[in-house]
Design an enzyme around this catalytic site. Structure first.
Site, PDB file in Angstrom:
ATOM      1  N   SER A  10      70.821  62.020 104.588  1.00 44.31           N
ATOM      2  CA  SER A  10      70.896  60.556 104.504  1.00 44.31           C
ATOM      3  C   SER A  10      69.520  59.910 104.628  1.00 44.31           C
ATOM      4  CB  SER A  10      71.839  60.014 105.577  1.00 44.31           C
ATOM      5  OG  SER A  10      71.445  60.434 106.867  1.00 44.31           O
ATOM      6  N   ARG A  30      68.242  72.080  99.249  1.00 40.44           N
ATOM      7  CA  ARG A  30      68.466  73.527  99.152  1.00 40.44           C
ATOM      8  C   ARG A  30      69.694  73.856  98.303  1.00 40.44           C
ATOM      9  NH1 ARG A  30      67.975  76.055 103.635  1.00 40.44           N
ATOM     10  NH2 ARG A  30      67.324  74.379 105.029  1.00 40.44           N
ATOM     11  N   LYS A 104      62.755  63.626 113.925  1.00 42.74           N
ATOM     12  CA  LYS A 104      62.562  63.097 115.276  1.00 42.74           C
ATOM     13  C   LYS A 104      63.053  64.127 116.279  1.00 42.74           C
ATOM     14  CE  LYS A 104      63.181  58.355 113.624  1.00 42.74           C
ATOM     15  NZ  LYS A 104      64.019  57.137 113.672  1.00 42.74           N
ATOM     16  N   GLY A 135      60.937  55.036 113.658  1.00 36.39           N
ATOM     17  CA  GLY A 135      61.286  53.657 113.953  1.00 36.39           C
ATOM     18  C   GLY A 135      62.785  53.446 113.923  1.00 36.39           C
ATOM     19  N   LYS A 190      63.915  59.444 122.482  1.00 36.98           N
ATOM     20  CA  LYS A 190      64.917  58.365 122.418  1.00 36.98           C
ATOM     21  C   LYS A 190      66.282  58.901 122.024  1.00 36.98           C
ATOM     22  CE  LYS A 190      65.415  58.155 117.846  1.00 36.98           C
ATOM     23  NZ  LYS A 190      66.674  58.161 117.071  1.00 36.98           N
ATOM     24  N   SER A 253      74.704  56.120 114.421  1.00 34.47           N
ATOM     25  CA  SER A 253      73.813  57.099 115.036  1.00 34.47           C
ATOM     26  C   SER A 253      74.596  58.333 115.471  1.00 34.47           C
ATOM     27  CB  SER A 253      73.110  56.485 116.245  1.00 34.47           C
ATOM     28  OG  SER A 253      72.569  57.491 117.076  1.00 34.47           O
ATOM     29  N   ARG A 254      74.180  59.505 114.991  1.00 38.96           N
ATOM     30  CA  ARG A 254      74.858  60.746 115.381  1.00 38.96           C
ATOM     31  C   ARG A 254      74.702  61.011 116.877  1.00 38.96           C
ATOM     32  NH1 ARG A 254      72.823  62.153 110.274  1.00 38.96           N
ATOM     33  NH2 ARG A 254      70.877  62.879 111.197  1.00 38.96           N
TER      34      ARG A 254
END
Length: 335
Positions: A10, A30, A104, A135, A190, A253-254
């Site tokens: 994503s 892939r 991240k 960000g 974070k 957010s996962r």
């Protein structure tokens, strides 16, 4: 102008879409079936369904085809697979091409940030041409055209300005920050705090709890970042508090979703078994705790997340342990 994006999840697809407003994009995946779907249907139905992709994006499973002629390579694969993918691509990435991490996380086996992994894998690359982008950037919102901002950290100012001009649009602002350590540590840590925030909301607690948890979590993030060589100010910026706010309160957010489900009483194995992409915090928490222990940094919220994820501690036990701690000066370990 042409750039390469390695990774068609994503976020990689969203960044490729942003760049396609100003450049042609080689997007590596892939899986041949995903490349075919993107090229023929102009849609990444698996990760960003319903969004039409620009004709300037060409998906491929061939690293050479993706990288050939690119002015920069942006690597958008999860931290746990970052080294493996970059090693496979290393033979076709010239030493002159800037390489920017979009991941991240921190590598568990080594404790290295992604820019350090990049330099470890790509022999001959100069540190000034290796950087990171981070960000409050939830892919779905960006693809909907909602205004957003990010921060790019790379020592070579000319490269930074070029990437700013490629990724920047009327709805997406790209700032720069020379503090690469701070930007990367903020982006990784974070995720751990966002998972804890998800637990809080899953337990049914309100905004007082959320605000206190996020603020104290930010203090932990800053303590670790400063000890590792980052600047405290960075953690008050887009890569720190900005990303923490977005990740801690969004169902997109996962990391938040994993925490929320834990708060609802589900087991971590059950949660992750149904995820297409494992939330970064599930693996990165281990690396964060290893770094904290190595440098003597106190991170009680991250430690609580670690006990929940790896030791089977219940969320109620973790909460009680946190609340029973002796209060200290708010700036302890920072100022």
């Amino acid at each position: 102008m042409r750039i390469a994006v390695i990774g068609a999840g994503s976020w990689g697809t969203a960044v490729a879409t942003l760049a396609s407003a100003n450049a042609s994009v080689g997007l590596w995946t892939r899986r041949p079936e995903l490349a075919s779907s993107i090229n023929n249907d102009r849609e990444n139905a698996e990760y960003l369904p319903g969004v039409r992709l620009s004709d300037r994006i060409t998906a491929t499973t061939d690293f050479t085809r993706a990288v050939n002629g690119a002015a920069a390579v942006l690597v958008a694969v999860p931290s746990h697979g970052y080294r493996d993918v970059l090693e496979k691509a290393s033979g076709v990435i010239p030493t002159s091409i800037p390489v920017i991490s979009l991941a991240k996380g921190i590598e568990v086996a080594t404790g290295l940030r992604m820019s350090q992994v990049t330099l470890d894998v790509l022999d001959g690359h100069h540190p000034s041409r290796v950087g990171a982008l981070s960000g409050p950037n939830l892919s779905e919102e960006i693809m909907q055209g909602q205004p957003a901002a990010t921060v790019l950290s790379i020592a070579d100012r000319t490269v930074g300005q070029e990437i700013q001009s490629i990724l920047g649009t009327s709805r997406f602002r790209v700032y720069t920050n020379p503090d690469l350590i701070g930007v990367e540590v903020a982006g990784a840590t974070k995720n751990v705090i966002a998972l804890a925030a998800g637990v809080s909301l899953g337990l049914g607690f309100g905004m007082n709890t959320m605000a206190g948890l996020a603020t104290r979590g930010l203090a932990e993030m800053t303590r670790l970042g400063v000890v590792l060589g980052g600047e405290a100010l960075t953690f008050g910026g887009l890569a720190g508090v900005g990303d923490l706010m977005a990740t801690s309160g969004s169902p997109s957010s996962r990391n938040y979703q994993v925490g929320y489900q834990l708060g609802k009483g589900r087991e971590i194995g059950e949660i992750t078994s149904g995820m297409k992409t494992i939330a970064e915090a599930v693996r990165t928490t281990e690396a964060v705790l290893q770094l904290a222990a190595r440098h003597g940094v106190e991170m009680p919220i991250a430690e609580a997340v670690g006990r929940i994820l790896y030791e089977g501690e219940t969320v109620q036990q973790a909460m009680k342990r946190l609340m029973d701690r002796t209060p200290r000066h708010e700036g302890h370990g920072i100022a």
